[in-house]
Scaffold this motif. Structure first.
Motif, PDB file in Angstrom:
ATOM      1  N   MET A  38      53.658  62.075  81.347  1.00  0.00           N
ATOM      2  CA  MET A  38      53.991  62.727  80.084  1.00  0.00           C
ATOM      3  C   MET A  38      54.666  61.764  79.119  1.00  0.00           C
ATOM      4  SD  MET A  38      52.934  65.802  79.630  1.00  0.00           S
ATOM      5  CE  MET A  38      54.011  66.312  78.277  1.00  0.00           C
ATOM      6  N   ASN A  39      55.484  60.858  79.614  1.00  0.00           N
ATOM      7  CA  ASN A  39      56.105  59.865  78.735  1.00  0.00           C
ATOM      8  C   ASN A  39      55.051  59.021  78.032  1.00  0.00           C
ATOM      9  OD1 ASN A  39      58.767  60.537  79.074  1.00  0.00           O
ATOM     10  ND2 ASN A  39      59.248  58.898  80.503  1.00  0.00           N
ATOM     11  N   ASP A  40      54.067  58.581  78.784  1.00  0.00           N
ATOM     12  CA  ASP A  40      52.998  57.775  78.192  1.00  0.00           C
ATOM     13  C   ASP A  40      52.209  58.571  77.164  1.00  0.00           C
ATOM     14  OD1 ASP A  40      53.388  55.292  79.409  1.00  0.00           O
ATOM     15  OD2 ASP A  40      52.289  55.867  81.205  1.00  0.00           O
ATOM     16  N   VAL A  41      51.875  59.810  77.505  1.00  0.00           N
ATOM     17  CA  VAL A  41      51.076  60.633  76.604  1.00  0.00           C
ATOM     18  C   VAL A  41      51.871  61.015  75.362  1.00  0.00           C
ATOM     19  CG1 VAL A  41      49.894  62.849  76.360  1.00  0.00           C
ATOM     20  CG2 VAL A  41      49.612  61.518  78.459  1.00  0.00           C
ATOM     21  N   MET A  42      53.114  61.464  75.562  1.00  0.00           N
ATOM     22  CA  MET A  42      53.932  61.943  74.445  1.00  0.00           C
ATOM     23  C   MET A  42      54.208  60.848  73.429  1.00  0.00           C
ATOM     24  SD  MET A  42      56.798  64.525  76.014  1.00  0.00           S
ATOM     25  CE  MET A  42      57.526  63.237  77.017  1.00  0.00           C
ATOM     26  N   SER A  43      54.461  59.636  73.910  1.00  0.00           N
ATOM     27  CA  SER A  43      54.862  58.550  73.009  1.00  0.00           C
ATOM     28  C   SER A  43      53.721  57.587  72.702  1.00  0.00           C
ATOM     29  CB  SER A  43      56.021  57.760  73.630  1.00  0.00           C
ATOM     30  OG  SER A  43      55.566  56.999  74.743  1.00  0.00           O
ATOM     31  N   LEU A  44      52.526  57.900  73.218  1.00  0.00           N
ATOM     32  CA  LEU A  44      51.382  56.993  73.084  1.00  0.00           C
ATOM     33  C   LEU A  44      51.704  55.617  73.678  1.00  0.00           C
ATOM     34  CD1 LEU A  44      50.287  57.911  69.436  1.00  0.00           C
ATOM     35  CD2 LEU A  44      49.442  58.866  71.583  1.00  0.00           C
ATOM     36  N   GLY A  45      52.548  55.622  74.694  1.00  0.00           N
ATOM     37  CA  GLY A  45      52.927  54.382  75.365  1.00  0.00           C
ATOM     38  C   GLY A  45      54.045  53.609  74.698  1.00  0.00           C
ATOM     39  N   ILE A  46      54.515  54.085  73.546  1.00  0.00           N
ATOM     40  CA  ILE A  46      55.522  53.332  72.789  1.00  0.00           C
ATOM     41  C   ILE A  46      56.859  53.307  73.519  1.00  0.00           C
ATOM     42  CG2 ILE A  46      56.759  53.189  70.574  1.00  0.00           C
ATOM     43  CD1 ILE A  46      54.363  54.487  69.254  1.00  0.00           C
ATOM     44  N   HIS A  47      57.096  54.259  74.413  1.00  0.00           N
ATOM     45  CA  HIS A  47      58.368  54.264  75.148  1.00  0.00           C
ATOM     46  C   HIS A  47      58.553  52.970  75.931  1.00  0.00           C
ATOM     47  CE1 HIS A  47      57.242  54.984  79.468  1.00  0.00           C
ATOM     48  NE2 HIS A  47      56.104  55.322  78.908  1.00  0.00           N
ATOM     49  N   ARG A  48      57.466  52.343  76.311  1.00  0.00           N
ATOM     50  CA  ARG A  48      57.559  51.078  77.040  1.00  0.00           C
ATOM     51  C   ARG A  48      58.105  49.971  76.138  1.00  0.00           C
ATOM     52  NH1 ARG A  48      54.890  51.485  81.867  1.00  0.00           N
ATOM     53  NH2 ARG A  48      53.562  53.355  82.074  1.00  0.00           N
ATOM     54  N   LEU A  49      57.765  50.007  74.866  1.00  0.00           N
ATOM     55  CA  LEU A  49      58.294  49.023  73.917  1.00  0.00           C
ATOM     56  C   LEU A  49      59.767  49.278  73.647  1.00  0.00           C
ATOM     57  CD1 LEU A  49      55.339  48.863  71.339  1.00  0.00           C
ATOM     58  CD2 LEU A  49      55.782  47.361  73.292  1.00  0.00           C
ATOM     59  N   TRP A  50      60.160  50.543  73.549  1.00  0.00           N
ATOM     60  CA  TRP A  50      61.575  50.872  73.353  1.00  0.00           C
ATOM     61  C   TRP A  50      62.411  50.364  74.526  1.00  0.00           C
ATOM     62  CZ3 TRP A  50      59.989  56.639  72.422  1.00  0.00           C
ATOM     63  CH2 TRP A  50      59.433  56.766  71.145  1.00  0.00           C
ATOM     64  N   LYS A  51      61.893  50.563  75.727  1.00  0.00           N
ATOM     65  CA  LYS A  51      62.628  50.121  76.918  1.00  0.00           C
ATOM     66  C   LYS A  51      62.642  48.597  77.027  1.00  0.00           C
ATOM     67  CE  LYS A  51      61.666  54.422  79.382  1.00  0.00           C
ATOM     68  NZ  LYS A  51      60.783  55.111  80.360  1.00  0.00           N
ATOM     69  N   ARG A  52      61.554  47.956  76.634  1.00  0.00           N
ATOM     70  CA  ARG A  52      61.523  46.491  76.657  1.00  0.00           C
ATOM     71  C   ARG A  52      62.548  45.924  75.686  1.00  0.00           C
ATOM     72  NH1 ARG A  52      55.800  44.064  75.485  1.00  0.00           N
ATOM     73  NH2 ARG A  52      55.398  45.320  77.357  1.00  0.00           N
ATOM     74  N   TYR A  53      62.694  46.551  74.528  1.00  0.00           N
ATOM     75  CA  TYR A  53      63.704  46.099  73.562  1.00  0.00           C
ATOM     76  C   TYR A  53      65.106  46.269  74.142  1.00  0.00           C
ATOM     77  CZ  TYR A  53      66.396  45.756  69.245  1.00  0.00           C
ATOM     78  OH  TYR A  53      67.307  45.387  68.286  1.00  0.00           O
ATOM     79  N   THR A  54      65.321  47.372  74.871  1.00  0.00           N
ATOM     80  CA  THR A  54      66.614  47.602  75.509  1.00  0.00           C
ATOM     81  C   THR A  54      66.919  46.500  76.525  1.00  0.00           C
ATOM     82  OG1 THR A  54      66.347  49.987  75.227  1.00  0.00           O
ATOM     83  CG2 THR A  54      67.972  49.254  76.852  1.00  0.00           C
ATOM     84  N   ILE A  55      65.936  46.129  77.316  1.00  0.00           N
ATOM     85  CA  ILE A  55      66.097  45.037  78.277  1.00  0.00           C
ATOM     86  C   ILE A  55      66.465  43.748  77.553  1.00  0.00           C
ATOM     87  CG2 ILE A  55      64.924  43.589  79.974  1.00  0.00           C
ATOM     88  CD1 ILE A  55      65.365  46.281  81.116  1.00  0.00           C
ATOM     89  N   ASP A  56      65.759  43.476  76.446  1.00  0.00           N
ATOM     90  CA  ASP A  56      66.006  42.246  75.688  1.00  0.00           C
ATOM     91  C   ASP A  56      67.414  42.203  75.111  1.00  0.00           C
ATOM     92  OD1 ASP A  56      63.431  41.427  76.215  1.00  0.00           O
ATOM     93  OD2 ASP A  56      62.609  42.046  74.277  1.00  0.00           O
TER      94      ASP A  56
END
Length: 264
Positions: free
Chosen positions: A52-70
């Motif tokens: 659902m995270n992938d579908v809801m955000s069109l995968g953008i949640h992965r970019l948000w989390k990557r920025y958090t890691i950075d």
């Protein structure tokens, strides 16, 4: 009792009742019931949470989390708390960064989410430097001055007493450590806000019904986003419990914001 005293007493009782309630989406509920109500939501969605995270955000949640890691500044050998870590996206990355000499604690109040995260990371071969703890963010079961970094991604809005949770995070963070709060927030333009509202309240629940067979839980998640403090309010809440050098960065037009604060 005089005529003047009766209304005052009634008003005090009304205020006491308000102090005993909190928001559950757009509904007011007793504070002591919210934890279990939120738990029911995440028990329901745990198995399909990543999809659902992938579908809801069109995968953008992965970019948000990557920025958090950075933005984490985490280093080899450090100790990290991924709070409300759910299925472990951030914990998996941190485990690799801190290495054998470091430690990552994946903590979540919800047993179902924690179990999904543990199975997922174990299947990825992530073992040894990671620990799984069921914990309430408002009363963390860790020593004072323990972690170099604390992250909480898309979890703070579900906490009943957010200020108590921030105080608890401040307590267990080491001097010099930092807190990162990644959370849905307030869009920066009226046009984007209207589009986002339409998506959240008309499309998202239907997607929840179709994919997870749970329309109600995803309606609650949309409502909980709207009830969460805006960017400036959350930053002030962090300052109020002692965090310094607080900043936030809007992502995707303010749909999500990353807040950062330090303990000195």
């Amino acid at each position: 009792m005089t005529d003047l005293e009766a209304p005052a007493s009634a008003k005090n009782q009304e205020n006491d009742h308000k102090n005993d309630t909190t928001d559950f989406g757009f509904t007011q509920v007793d504070k002591d019931k919210k934890v279990n109500m939120v738990a029911d939501v995440f028990h329901s969605v745990a198995a399909k949470y990543d999809i659902m995270n992938d579908v809801m955000s069109l995968g953008i949640h992965r970019l948000w989390k990557r920025y958090t890691i950075d933005c984490s500044g985490v280093k080899s050998g450090q100790r990290v708390l991924d709070l409300a870590g759910g299925t472990g996206d951030l914990a998996a990355k941190f485990s690799r960064i801190v290495g054998e000499d470091g430690q990552v604690v994946l903590a979540d109040i919800n047993e179902s989410m924690l179990q999904v995260g543990k199975e997922k990371l174990t299947n990825m071969g992530i073992i040894g430097n990671i620990e799984y703890v069921q914990a309430n963010a408002e009363d963390l079961p860790f020593p004072d001055n323990h972690f170099d970094l604390i992250t909480i991604a898309f979890g703070l809005r579900n906490v009943t007493d957010k200020s108590a949770a921030l105080e608890s995070m401040f307590r267990v963070l080491k001097p010099g450590g930092r807190l990162l709060v990644l959370e849905f927030s307030k869009p920066t333009t009226e046009a984007l806000s209207k589009i986002y509202d339409s998506y959240s309240f008309h499309v998202l629940p239907k997607m929840g019904k179709l994919i997870a067979d749970d329309e109600g839980s995803y309606r609650y998640l949309a409502e909980s986003i709207r009830m969460h403090p805006d960017q400036d309010t959350l930053e002030q809440m962090m300052k109020d419990v002692g965090f310094e050098q607080t900043t936030y960065h809007n992502l995707t037009g303010g749909i999500v914001a990353l807040h950062r604060g330090f303990k000195f």
